[in-house]
Motif scaffolding. Structure first.
Motif, PDB file in Angstrom:
ATOM      1  N   LEU A  11      23.753 -48.778  -3.276  1.00 16.68           N
ATOM      2  CA  LEU A  11      24.647 -48.110  -4.361  1.00 16.68           C
ATOM      3  C   LEU A  11      24.517 -46.545  -4.450  1.00 16.68           C
ATOM      4  CD1 LEU A  11      23.747 -50.745  -7.304  1.00 16.68           C
ATOM      5  CD2 LEU A  11      25.926 -50.438  -6.165  1.00 16.68           C
ATOM      6  N   TRP A  12      23.679 -46.169  -4.085  1.00 18.64           N
ATOM      7  CA  TRP A  12      23.653 -44.610  -4.170  1.00 18.64           C
ATOM      8  C   TRP A  12      24.468 -44.292  -3.070  1.00 18.64           C
ATOM      9  CZ3 TRP A  12      17.554 -44.445  -4.722  1.00 18.64           C
ATOM     10  CH2 TRP A  12      17.185 -44.802  -6.250  1.00 18.64           C
ATOM     11  N   LEU A  14      27.190 -45.560  -1.876  1.00 22.65           N
ATOM     12  CA  LEU A  14      28.415 -45.767  -2.057  1.00 22.65           C
ATOM     13  C   LEU A  14      28.872 -44.742  -2.919  1.00 22.65           C
ATOM     14  CD1 LEU A  14      28.939 -49.597  -2.851  1.00 22.65           C
ATOM     15  CD2 LEU A  14      30.057 -48.213  -0.747  1.00 22.65           C
ATOM     16  N   THR A  15      28.044 -44.449  -4.020  1.00 20.13           N
ATOM     17  CA  THR A  15      28.542 -43.428  -5.061  1.00 20.13           C
ATOM     18  C   THR A  15      28.064 -42.007  -4.933  1.00 20.13           C
ATOM     19  OG1 THR A  15      26.295 -43.681  -6.175  1.00 20.13           O
ATOM     20  CG2 THR A  15      28.207 -45.409  -7.008  1.00 20.13           C
ATOM     21  N   SER A  17      25.591 -40.605  -4.703  1.00 21.76           N
ATOM     22  CA  SER A  17      24.521 -40.290  -5.638  1.00 21.76           C
ATOM     23  C   SER A  17      23.459 -39.243  -4.957  1.00 21.76           C
ATOM     24  CB  SER A  17      23.615 -41.455  -6.329  1.00 21.76           C
ATOM     25  OG  SER A  17      22.584 -40.993  -7.137  1.00 21.76           O
ATOM     26  N   HIS A  49      25.701 -56.240 -13.310  1.00 23.34           N
ATOM     27  CA  HIS A  49      26.772 -55.912 -13.721  1.00 23.34           C
ATOM     28  C   HIS A  49      27.356 -56.881 -14.934  1.00 23.34           C
ATOM     29  CE1 HIS A  49      31.211 -54.468 -13.926  1.00 23.34           C
ATOM     30  NE2 HIS A  49      30.649 -53.449 -13.551  1.00 23.34           N
ATOM     31  N   PRO A  57      26.922 -49.675 -11.608  1.00 25.50           N
ATOM     32  CA  PRO A  57      28.135 -49.030 -11.895  1.00 25.50           C
ATOM     33  C   PRO A  57      29.400 -49.730 -11.458  1.00 25.50           C
ATOM     34  CG  PRO A  57      27.075 -47.918  -9.980  1.00 25.50           C
ATOM     35  CD  PRO A  57      26.332 -49.028 -10.749  1.00 25.50           C
ATOM     36  N   VAL A  58      29.395 -50.764 -10.547  1.00 24.11           N
ATOM     37  CA  VAL A  58      30.570 -51.440  -9.933  1.00 24.11           C
ATOM     38  C   VAL A  58      30.203 -53.014 -10.004  1.00 24.11           C
ATOM     39  CG1 VAL A  58      31.208 -49.767  -8.585  1.00 24.11           C
ATOM     40  CG2 VAL A  58      29.424 -51.501  -7.490  1.00 24.11           C
ATOM     41  N   ARG A  62      33.839 -55.295  -6.558  1.00 25.01           N
ATOM     42  CA  ARG A  62      34.107 -54.014  -6.173  1.00 25.01           C
ATOM     43  C   ARG A  62      33.186 -53.630  -5.076  1.00 25.01           C
ATOM     44  NH1 ARG A  62      37.559 -50.541  -4.475  1.00 25.01           N
ATOM     45  NH2 ARG A  62      37.342 -48.429  -4.951  1.00 25.01           N
ATOM     46  N   ALA A  63      31.802 -54.013  -5.195  1.00 28.40           N
ATOM     47  CA  ALA A  63      31.060 -53.290  -4.212  1.00 28.40           C
ATOM     48  C   ALA A  63      31.325 -54.123  -2.884  1.00 28.40           C
ATOM     49  CB  ALA A  63      29.569 -54.101  -4.609  1.00 28.40           C
ATOM     50  N   LEU A  66      33.845 -51.807  -1.545  1.00 24.73           N
ATOM     51  CA  LEU A  66      33.656 -50.657  -1.081  1.00 24.73           C
ATOM     52  C   LEU A  66      32.516 -50.708   0.146  1.00 24.73           C
ATOM     53  CD1 LEU A  66      32.878 -49.091  -4.507  1.00 24.73           C
ATOM     54  CD2 LEU A  66      34.651 -48.395  -3.092  1.00 24.73           C
ATOM     55  N   SER A  70      33.354 -48.856   3.602  1.00 25.96           N
ATOM     56  CA  SER A  70      32.382 -47.910   4.364  1.00 25.96           C
ATOM     57  C   SER A  70      31.731 -48.361   5.767  1.00 25.96           C
ATOM     58  CB  SER A  70      30.939 -47.848   3.377  1.00 25.96           C
ATOM     59  OG  SER A  70      31.269 -47.150   2.243  1.00 25.96           O
TER      60      SER A  70
END
Length: 128
Positions: A11-12, A14-15, A17, A49, A57-58, A62-63, A66, A70
């Motif tokens: 997640l980090w 993807l975002t 972070s 989620h 956050p997603v 959606r994950a 993404l 990626s």
């Protein structure tokens, strides 16, 4: 090197972070490494989620979009992965983390994680 990302690291990444450390970022961005995300991570994201947890956050859907965009590869959960959980010492109680450790061990991958307890499972875990 084949790298399996734990849920938070994935997640980090993807975002974008700042919580993603420089070592993790370098390993993920290195074109010599193949990056995998487990079905278990998508499952965890979807559950948390749906519960409205702020650290997810997603959505799971959606994950997956993404992760695919990626260039990350999916690591499905196979019977041998689930059975390998039996062989793990009970160092960590989280079933999502335990299946990731079992998958990394079974598939001879390195698991990227910032969870200090996960890191105690041994050399297959890269504490980042």
């Amino acid at each position: 090197m084949n790298l399996l990302l734990d849920t938070q690291i994935a997640l980090w990444a993807l975002t974008g972070s700042e919580r993603l450390g420089p070592l993790a970022r370098a390993l993920i961005e290195d074109p010599a490494n193949e990056i995998f995300v487990s079905t278990a991570s998508v499952w965890e994201i979807a559950i948390k989620h749906a519960l409205g947890r702020g650290d997810m956050p997603v959505s799971g859907q959606r994950a997956t979009e993404l992760f695919s965009q990626s260039g990350y590869r999916e690591l499905p959960i196979a019977w041998r992965h689930a059975a390998a959980v039996d062989t793990l010492p009970t160092l960590h109680g989280d079933p999502f983390d335990r299946i990731l450790v079992a998958q990394a061990q079974t598939e001879s991958m390195r698991l990227l994680s910032r969870d200090a307890t996960v890191a105690t499972y041994g050399a297959m875990v890269l504490p980042v």
